[in-house]
Design a protein around this motif. Structure first.
Motif, short mmCIF file in Angstrom:
data_model
loop_
_atom_site.label_atom_id
_atom_site.label_comp_id
_atom_site.label_asym_id
_atom_site.label_seq_id
_atom_site.Cartn_x
_atom_site.Cartn_y
_atom_site.Cartn_z
N ASN A 225 0.23 121.64 54.07
CA ASN A 225 0.55 122.95 53.51
C ASN A 225 -0.51 123.95 53.94
OD1 ASN A 225 -1.44 121.68 51.69
ND2 ASN A 225 -1.15 123.50 50.42
N GLY A 226 -0.18 125.20 53.83
CA GLY A 226 -1.15 126.29 54.00
C GLY A 226 -1.15 127.08 52.72
N ILE A 227 -2.30 127.58 52.29
CA ILE A 227 -2.34 128.26 51.00
C ILE A 227 -3.38 129.37 50.98
CG2 ILE A 227 -4.01 126.67 49.94
CD1 ILE A 227 -2.14 126.78 47.40
N PHE A 228 -3.00 130.48 50.35
CA PHE A 228 -3.86 131.65 50.22
C PHE A 228 -4.26 131.84 48.76
CE2 PHE A 228 -1.94 132.53 54.26
CZ PHE A 228 -2.84 133.35 54.94
N PRO A 229 -5.47 132.33 48.52
CA PRO A 229 -5.84 132.66 47.14
C PRO A 229 -5.01 133.83 46.63
CG PRO A 229 -7.52 133.43 48.69
CD PRO A 229 -6.55 132.61 49.48
N VAL A 230 -4.85 133.89 45.34
CA VAL A 230 -4.08 134.96 44.71
C VAL A 230 -4.97 136.18 44.50
CG1 VAL A 230 -2.73 135.61 42.68
CG2 VAL A 230 -2.61 133.27 43.58
N ASP A 231 -4.52 137.33 44.98
CA ASP A 231 -5.28 138.57 44.79
C ASP A 231 -4.34 139.68 44.34
OD1 ASP A 231 -3.88 139.28 47.08
OD2 ASP A 231 -5.63 139.30 48.40
N GLU A 232 -4.82 140.91 44.40
CA GLU A 232 -4.01 142.04 43.92
C GLU A 232 -2.72 142.19 44.72
OE1 GLU A 232 -7.17 142.14 44.74
OE2 GLU A 232 -8.26 142.68 42.92
N LYS A 233 -2.77 141.92 46.01
CA LYS A 233 -1.56 142.03 46.84
C LYS A 233 -0.53 140.98 46.43
CE LYS A 233 -3.59 144.15 50.97
NZ LYS A 233 -3.81 144.04 52.42
N THR A 234 -0.98 139.77 46.14
CA THR A 234 -0.07 138.72 45.70
C THR A 234 0.61 139.12 44.40
OG1 THR A 234 -1.84 137.23 46.48
CG2 THR A 234 0.12 136.22 45.52
#
Length: 420
Positions: A225-234
């Motif tokens: 899998n690939g995963i991004f941290p959650v931020d304001e854009k998310t």
């Protein structure tokens, strides 16, 4: 050592305080997804074993997108089988012609996947939803059947590679160039059964469409899998799409990574993957004139509105080169409508391209863009294996919408900078 973001999500869904790489666990699922190619097999397995109910009719998504609108009798029969199943089992999230879209663009758009979810899909590019901070991965049709029945799946907990992104994009560079650069750097098996966990102060310069594109192609370097941290854009992207509350997981400060790969966005250039592997990458300025026959702009990788805008920016006021066929495929009905409202569709047609209903079509050599022997295509899709888009003697070059559109105008692989 502490857990990675992926490991924390898996531990929570397995009801465990912690997990370690290599551990076998069983987790609860938030969503099970299939399409018109993989779902019929799962349905057959489920019914053949005598199961007459699904675990949750609201947490299964069936998307008719690969050979849809149906290209032949076999694809029509497959879709009919899924339609019948959806009706009999009361599947709420069934998407067919007129309401469907390319699955990995459609499900986030519809709010069916949010941060903190665990999702399996009978399609390898299910890893796309990692852009939202969810754990999502592709499985086979039998695992999909088991998921529909039980709402659970087993996994070996993956170790991780941290991809640290810094800087900001130069003109005509996008998320597609990031992931092609990464695959070129580590190879098609460089992240085999590991998580790609993205970090760094450069993430703030990646749009959600960039992140979807990058997560989508995590599988192309073997990642689980690939995963991004959650931020304001998310959070802004998810707002108003669902009544569910996102759950935010963050890697521990002492999380263990097998290795750290650094990417400086400032130094990235438009990148192209040559046949016949996504790792065979070259920057556009390294490429000598390579004539082409076809351009495809779309797919679950690059069929979102920013991709359409990038292509239209290049094509507007210009004309597709003689002898080049250009197919533009908005990923969902919503994106299609937005293209019309913004005048993008008009720009495509006036340039000499055609605009298709949402479909995976040409990406997998399904329909609407099959290549003949000796033909070359520049495509914004995700794979360029031998015979991927048609004849085994055809060639597919993977690129961003910017490069694909510029190549359509030049008649050979090119960057928009070559048109200035």
């Amino acid at each position: 050592m502490g857990m990675t973001m992926t490991q924390k999500i898996l531990a929570a869904h397995a009801g465990l305080d912690s997990v370690t790489a290599g551990q076998l666990i069983e987790v609860n699922l938030d969503l099970v997804m299939g399409n018109d190619v993989t779902s019929p097999v799962a349905i057959h397995e489920m019914q053949d074993k005598g199961f007459s109910k699904v675990f949750d009719k609201d947490r299964i998504a069936l998307v008719m997108d690969h050979f849809t609108p149906n290209k032949d009798i076999k694809s029509a029969e497959n879709c009919k089988k899924v339609r019948t199943f959806a009706k009999e089992y009361g599947i709420k999230n069934f998407f067919d012609v007129g309401k469907m879209g390319i699955e990995h663009a459609l499900l986030p758009e519809q709010g069916l996947v949010i941060s903190g979810d665990t999702v399996i899909g009978a399609d390898s590019h299910t890893c796309t939803y990692g852009a939202l901070g969810a754990f999502s991965t592709g499985v086979g049709s039998t695992d999909m059947a088991a998921g529909m029945i039980s709402g659970r799946a087993w996994f070996k907990v993956p170790s991780a590679i941290q991809v640290k992104i810094t800087g900001n994009f130069q003109k005509y560079v996008s998320g597609k160039d990031v992931i092609l650069h990464l695959i070129g750097k580590i190879g098609v098996d460089g992240a085999r059964y590991r998580s790609l966990e993205f970090a760094g102060d450069g993430l703030k310069n990646l749009s959600m469409d960039d992140r979807f594109c990058i997560a989508n192609m995590a599988i192309e370097c073997g990642a689980k899998n690939g995963i991004f941290p959650v931020d304001e854009k998310t959070l802004a992207y998810m707002k108003g799409r669902t009544s569910r509350k996102p759950v935010i997981f963050e890697a521990y400060a002492d999380a263990e990574y097998d290795e750290v790969v650094e990417i400086d966005l400032n130094t990235l250039k438009p990148t192209v993957a040559f046949p016949h592997l996504p790792e065979n990458t070259h920057t556009v300025d390294e490429i000598e004139k390579i004539p082409i026959d076809q351009v495809v702009i779309g797919s679950c990788t690059n069929g979102r509105i920013e991709d359409m805008r990038a292509a239209a920016e290049v094509l507007r006021g210009r004309t597709v080169a003689d002898g080049v066929r250009v197919i533009v495929i908005p990923a969902t009905q919503t994106v299609y409508l937005q293209c019309i409202k913004e005048g993008l569709t008009e720009a495509f047609v006036k340039a000499g391209a055609i605009v298709s209903t949402p479909t995976c079509g040409p990406c997998l050599g399904g329909h609407m863009g099959i290549l003949a022997a000796g033909e070359r295509a520049v495509s914004t899709t995700n794979r360029n294996f031998v015979g991927r888009m048609g004849h085994p003697e055809s060639e597919v070059y993977l690129a961003s919408p910017y490069v694909a559109a510029a190549s359509a105008v030049k008649g050979c692989i090119a960057s928009p900078a070559d048109l200035d």
